[in-house]
Design an enzyme around this catalytic site. Structure first.
Site, mmCIF file in Angstrom:
data_model
loop_
_atom_site.group_PDB
_atom_site.id
_atom_site.type_symbol
_atom_site.label_atom_id
_atom_site.label_comp_id
_atom_site.label_asym_id
_atom_site.label_seq_id
_atom_site.Cartn_x
_atom_site.Cartn_y
_atom_site.Cartn_z
ATOM 1 N N LEU A 170 23.523 4.784 -2.159
ATOM 2 C CA LEU A 170 22.144 4.265 -2.204
ATOM 3 C C LEU A 170 21.302 5.165 -3.100
ATOM 4 O O LEU A 170 21.389 6.390 -3.000
ATOM 5 C CB LEU A 170 21.552 4.285 -0.787
ATOM 6 C CG LEU A 170 20.046 4.013 -0.679
ATOM 7 C CD1 LEU A 170 19.761 2.541 -0.457
ATOM 8 C CD2 LEU A 170 19.416 4.801 0.452
ATOM 9 N N GLU B 101 9.181 -10.315 -2.920
ATOM 10 C CA GLU B 101 8.725 -10.968 -1.696
ATOM 11 C C GLU B 101 7.974 -9.907 -0.897
ATOM 12 O O GLU B 101 8.453 -8.772 -0.769
ATOM 13 C CB GLU B 101 9.924 -11.479 -0.879
ATOM 14 C CG GLU B 101 10.703 -12.577 -1.542
ATOM 15 C CD GLU B 101 9.904 -13.876 -1.648
ATOM 16 O OE1 GLU B 101 9.054 -14.136 -0.787
ATOM 17 O OE2 GLU B 101 10.150 -14.621 -2.620
ATOM 18 N N HIS C 131 2.463 12.142 10.145
ATOM 19 C CA HIS C 131 3.341 12.284 8.972
ATOM 20 C C HIS C 131 4.709 12.825 9.395
ATOM 21 O O HIS C 131 5.749 12.403 8.902
ATOM 22 C CB HIS C 131 2.710 13.217 7.929
ATOM 23 C CG HIS C 131 1.416 12.700 7.375
ATOM 24 N ND1 HIS C 131 1.259 11.391 6.967
ATOM 25 C CD2 HIS C 131 0.220 13.298 7.164
ATOM 26 C CE1 HIS C 131 0.018 11.214 6.533
ATOM 27 N NE2 HIS C 131 -0.641 12.353 6.654
ATOM 28 N N ASP D 237 2.545 3.092 5.656
ATOM 29 C CA ASP D 237 1.143 3.298 6.014
ATOM 30 C C ASP D 237 0.954 3.350 7.530
ATOM 31 O O ASP D 237 1.707 2.720 8.271
ATOM 32 C CB ASP D 237 0.331 2.127 5.418
ATOM 33 C CG ASP D 237 -1.135 2.452 5.298
ATOM 34 O OD1 ASP D 237 -1.524 3.614 5.542
ATOM 35 O OD2 ASP D 237 -1.910 1.536 4.967
ATOM 36 N N GLY D 238 -0.061 4.086 7.950
ATOM 37 C CA GLY D 238 -0.442 4.095 9.370
ATOM 38 C C GLY D 238 -0.068 5.360 10.127
ATOM 39 O O GLY D 238 -0.233 5.417 11.346
ATOM 40 N N SER E 264 -1.996 -1.218 -3.450
ATOM 41 C CA SER E 264 -2.419 0.174 -3.665
ATOM 42 C C SER E 264 -1.758 0.887 -4.850
ATOM 43 O O SER E 264 -1.319 2.036 -4.709
ATOM 44 C CB SER E 264 -2.207 0.982 -2.381
ATOM 45 O OG SER E 264 -2.940 0.426 -1.328
ATOM 46 N N ARG F 35 -3.298 6.823 11.818
ATOM 47 C CA ARG F 35 -3.741 6.048 12.986
ATOM 48 C C ARG F 35 -2.801 6.221 14.176
ATOM 49 O O ARG F 35 -3.216 6.292 15.315
ATOM 50 C CB ARG F 35 -3.861 4.563 12.617
ATOM 51 C CG ARG F 35 -5.197 4.225 11.981
ATOM 52 C CD ARG F 35 -5.155 2.907 11.282
ATOM 53 N NE ARG F 35 -4.459 3.011 10.001
ATOM 54 C CZ ARG F 35 -4.073 1.973 9.289
ATOM 55 N NH1 ARG F 35 -4.286 0.759 9.723
ATOM 56 N NH2 ARG F 35 -3.463 2.154 8.132
HETATM 57 C C1 FPP Z 1 0.166 6.859 4.729
HETATM 58 O O1 FPP Z 1 -0.364 6.884 6.049
HETATM 59 C C2 FPP Z 1 1.238 7.836 4.587
HETATM 60 C C3 FPP Z 1 1.244 8.888 3.723
HETATM 61 C C4 FPP Z 1 0.136 9.167 2.796
HETATM 62 C C5 FPP Z 1 2.365 9.859 3.696
HETATM 63 C C6 FPP Z 1 3.760 9.298 3.847
HETATM 64 C C7 FPP Z 1 4.668 10.417 4.114
HETATM 65 C C8 FPP Z 1 5.676 10.439 5.000
HETATM 66 C C9 FPP Z 1 6.104 9.281 5.818
HETATM 67 C C10 FPP Z 1 6.386 11.737 5.184
HETATM 68 C C11 FPP Z 1 7.824 11.777 4.806
HETATM 69 C C12 FPP Z 1 8.098 11.560 3.398
HETATM 70 C C13 FPP Z 1 9.157 12.096 2.717
HETATM 71 C C14 FPP Z 1 9.451 11.586 1.369
HETATM 72 C C15 FPP Z 1 10.007 13.165 3.239
HETATM 73 P P1 FPP Z 1 -1.888 7.274 6.257
HETATM 74 O O2 FPP Z 1 -1.980 8.746 6.394
HETATM 75 O O3 FPP Z 1 -2.706 6.723 5.129
HETATM 76 O O4 FPP Z 1 -2.223 6.560 7.597
HETATM 77 P P2 FPP Z 1 -3.633 5.946 8.047
HETATM 78 O O5 FPP Z 1 -3.906 4.795 7.109
HETATM 79 O O6 FPP Z 1 -3.390 5.515 9.439
HETATM 80 O O7 FPP Z 1 -4.647 7.035 7.920
#
Ligand code: FPP
Length: 235
Positions: free
Chosen positions: A123, A198, A29, A12-13, A187, A16
């Site tokens: 893995l 944990e 992303h 997450d994040g 979530s 931001r």
């Molecule tokens: C949440 O942050 C993140 C996501 C919804 C996307 C996660 C995807 C990646 C890290 C890309 C790579 C993944 C793969 C499998 C190749 P947010 O957008 O909700 O952030 P925010 O809370 O700051 O708005």
């Protein structure tokens, strides 16, 4: 302390992280995808056997078309090109989630990487894409009910072990669940698998969660006392 076998991350994040730099959310992303690759290789070097990540929830389809399209294209690019390094290091990629309504080109890139890495054994990298925890439990329940109707199993056969095996992927329980960016929620992520996990929460935004941060979470895990509902045995 129990061996650390299965780590799961709610990444997450990203949004931001980008906003703080005056960038478009999608750039967060993109940066997150680089960190994910780094963490996956780090997990291999730490001899962690399973890594699960929340890449896209069923609810994420509510985001703007621009952001959803960017993410889908990023997934394709990662699975087709960037995951070469992971393949070289023995990573086996599997997916959890519903295929509907993912685009055909996304599904094709997922199928390709699964096929390409299926014999790897360093893995298991479980990517939750178009995933929801309730949906997984519902889909699994339906599958098991169908097996009862078809006479393949009886009601008495249904237990913890059988249910776990019929989930989207047959994985061990999550030992350590990490969530970045200062949110304290699960979530709808891997609800069945996290029953005794944990939890490790950090304010670090996912694109800044490099391997040194990952090490801190691993260290914190080994400092915990896991009792699984029992009492700790004194030596
Ligand atoms: C949440 O942050 C993140 C996501 C919804 C996307 C996660 C995807 C990646 C890290 C890309 C790579 C993944 C793969 C499998 C190749 P947010 O957008 O909700 O952030 P925010 O809370 O700051 O708005």
């Amino acid at each position: 302390m129990e061996e650390l076998k299965h780590v799961a991350i709610i990444m997450d994040g990203n949004g931001r992280w980008a906003k703080k730099r005056g960038l478009n959310r999608s750039m967060g992303h993109k940066e997150g995808s680089k960190v994910l690759e780094e963490l996956c290789l780090h997990a291999v070097s730490k001899k962690i056997s399973y890594l699960s990540v929340f890449a896209f929830s069923t609810e994420n389809f509510k985001r703007s078309k621009e952001e959803v399209d960017f993410l889908m294209n990023l997934f394709i690019e990662m699975f087709r090109k960037k995951f070469k390094e992971l393949h070289k290091h023995g990573v086996k990629v599997v997916f959890s989630g519903r295929r509907e309504p993912l685009r055909q080109d996304v599904l094709a890139s997922m199928d390709e990487i699964v096929e390409k890495t299926k014999d790897n054994d360093k893995l298991v990298f479980n990517i939750c894409l178009n995933y929801g925890g309730h949906t997984e439990i519902i889909d699994t329940t339906k599958k098991i009910c169908q097996n009862v109707i078809d006479g393949k199993i009886t009601l008495d056969d249904i237990d913890d072990n059988l249910f776990s095996k019929e989930l989207y992927q047959d994985l061990p329980p999550i030992d350590l669940l990490i969530r970045t960016s200062g949110e304290y929620r699960v979530s709808n992520f891997m609800l069945w698998q996290m029953s005794y996990s944990e939890f490790y929460f950090t304010d670090t935004l996912f694109p800044d969660f490099h391997k040194e941060e990952f090490d801190k979470a691993i260290l914190a895990y080994y400092e915990r006392d896991r009792k699984f509902g029992g009492v700790k045995l004194e030596k």
